[in-house]
Design a protein around this motif. Sequence first.
Motif, short mmCIF file in Angstrom:
data_model
loop_
_atom_site.label_atom_id
_atom_site.label_comp_id
_atom_site.label_asym_id
_atom_site.label_seq_id
_atom_site.Cartn_x
_atom_site.Cartn_y
_atom_site.Cartn_z
N PRO A 152 -4.20 7.30 25.77
CA PRO A 152 -4.33 8.47 26.52
C PRO A 152 -3.34 8.76 27.67
N ALA A 153 -3.35 7.90 28.44
CA ALA A 153 -2.40 8.02 29.63
C ALA A 153 -1.10 8.03 29.44
N LEU A 172 1.33 16.35 45.75
CA LEU A 172 0.80 14.80 45.53
C LEU A 172 0.28 14.30 46.90
N HIS A 173 0.95 14.69 47.91
CA HIS A 173 0.67 14.13 49.26
C HIS A 173 -1.03 14.60 49.68
N GLU A 175 -2.18 11.74 39.10
CA GLU A 175 -1.45 11.19 37.94
C GLU A 175 -0.41 12.28 37.35
N PRO A 176 -0.76 13.49 36.94
CA PRO A 176 0.16 14.23 36.20
C PRO A 176 1.25 14.70 37.19
N ILE A 213 6.86 14.52 38.91
CA ILE A 213 8.04 14.23 39.90
C ILE A 213 9.01 13.30 39.36
N ASP A 214 8.38 12.33 38.40
CA ASP A 214 9.33 11.53 37.55
C ASP A 214 10.19 12.25 36.74
#
Length: 99
Positions: free
Chosen positions: A25-26, A59-60, A69-70, A75-76
């Motif tokens: 799932p991740a 994110l920070h 995580e999402p 960002i990726d």
Amino acid sequence: MSMLDKIIENRIERSQKYLKPLINPAIRAHYEVMIRVLQTAPRSAPEVKKMLERKRQELHRATKRDDAEPISNEIDALEWLHSLLVLESERRLHEHPVV
């Protein structure tokens, strides 16, 4: 369809192959986010850079892994897209230099 669009579409199609029901799932969530970002993000390097900056700030501020995580996955995808857009911009500049 431009070469840029073809590259992005190819990345989306390859990511969709990972959305099989038996996948972790991740990992599935990672590819779903990547596909969504690549389908909806602007095609302008400066705009994507601004989005990246906002997502890094978000994110920070994230306090839980489930929240982070999402955002990290977004960002990726945005980093990949930004690199592609910068390369495309440089290619165009070399093909049609401003005099």
